[in-house]
Write a protein that holds these residues in place. Structure first.
Motif, PDB file in Angstrom:
ATOM      1  N   ASP A 125      48.156  41.885  36.145  1.00  0.00           N
ATOM      2  CA  ASP A 125      47.617  41.616  37.473  1.00  0.00           C
ATOM      3  C   ASP A 125      48.294  42.499  38.518  1.00  0.00           C
ATOM      4  N   ASP A 126      49.621  42.470  38.551  1.00  0.00           N
ATOM      5  CA  ASP A 126      50.361  43.261  39.538  1.00  0.00           C
ATOM      6  C   ASP A 126      50.136  44.754  39.340  1.00  0.00           C
ATOM      7  N   ALA A 165      39.652  38.594  34.370  1.00  0.00           N
ATOM      8  CA  ALA A 165      40.345  37.409  34.891  1.00  0.00           C
ATOM      9  C   ALA A 165      40.821  36.535  33.739  1.00  0.00           C
ATOM     10  N   ALA A 169      44.239  39.122  34.272  1.00  0.00           N
ATOM     11  CA  ALA A 169      44.266  39.767  35.582  1.00  0.00           C
ATOM     12  C   ALA A 169      43.358  39.048  36.589  1.00  0.00           C
ATOM     13  N   GLN A 171      43.975  37.739  39.651  1.00  0.00           N
ATOM     14  CA  GLN A 171      44.116  38.154  41.050  1.00  0.00           C
ATOM     15  C   GLN A 171      43.480  39.521  41.278  1.00  0.00           C
ATOM     16  N   PHE A 172      43.626  40.402  40.301  1.00  0.00           N
ATOM     17  CA  PHE A 172      42.988  41.712  40.383  1.00  0.00           C
ATOM     18  C   PHE A 172      41.472  41.558  40.454  1.00  0.00           C
TER      19      PHE A 172
END
Length: 180
Positions: A125-126, A165, A169, A171-172
């Motif tokens: 995600d980050d 998701a 991921a 949040q991405f």
């Protein structure tokens, strides 16, 4: 260009792996892995798709990204202080002069284990959010192309974002949707 070790756990989910590897084609980062990471990937995927298909997948990755293989990291494994089952990953990152390790298991890489080597430990995600900030036009374009090339669902961007998701991921996926 940023050098990034992709842990087995982020290479296992099909859509996440595909996205991570497609982003390298835009030269947003250089992926790195070791023989141990790819062997673990092959074993885990073989349980899902069979040994022959798993071997072909790994061989295709090695062929498509010949400069991604980190070698001669074995001597570093015993001195790594992170989780024993992931010491080979951090050793490969050190040997490969990586800037980061992307993993779904950041707790296996406590800050005190990676900091001495100036290696950042990131969730997918980050990492993907960073890529989106660095290339706000290229990343969505890669995702659109990726989805359009699939023969089966998901064949559109929103379906792909749903899969990303679910694959680590969220949040991405949400941020890409927000920016559309």
């Amino acid at each position: 260009m940023q050098r990034v070790v992709l842990d087995t756990c982020v290479l296992f989910p099909n859509y996440l792996r595909d996205t991570l590897l497609r982003l390298t084609e835009e030269e947003l980062y250089e992926p790195l892995w070791s023989a141990d990471i790819l062997d673990e990937l092959r074993r885990n995927i073989a349980e899902k798709i069979g040994e022959d298909k798993a071997k072909r997948l790994v061989a295709h990755m090695e062929e498509a990204f010949p400069d991604s293989a980190v070698t001669e990291y074995g001597a570093l494994v015993p001195v790594m202080t992170n989780d024993p089952k992931d010491r080979h990953v951090l050793a490969a990152a050190v040997r490969g002069q990586a800037h980061a390790v992307v993993t779904l298991n950041p707790s296996d890489f406590p800050p005190e284990s990676a900091a001495p080597y100036d290696i950042e430990v990131l969730s997918p995600d980050d990492f993907l959010l960073d890529m989106l900030d660095l290339a706000p036009v290229a990343v969505p374009a890669v995702l659109r192309t990726q989805a359009a090339r699939y023969r089966r669902e998901p064949r559109d961007l929103h379906g792909l974002l749903d899969r990303l998701a679910a694959g680590g991921a969220p949040q991405f996926a949400e941020e890409v949707r927000r920016r559309l």
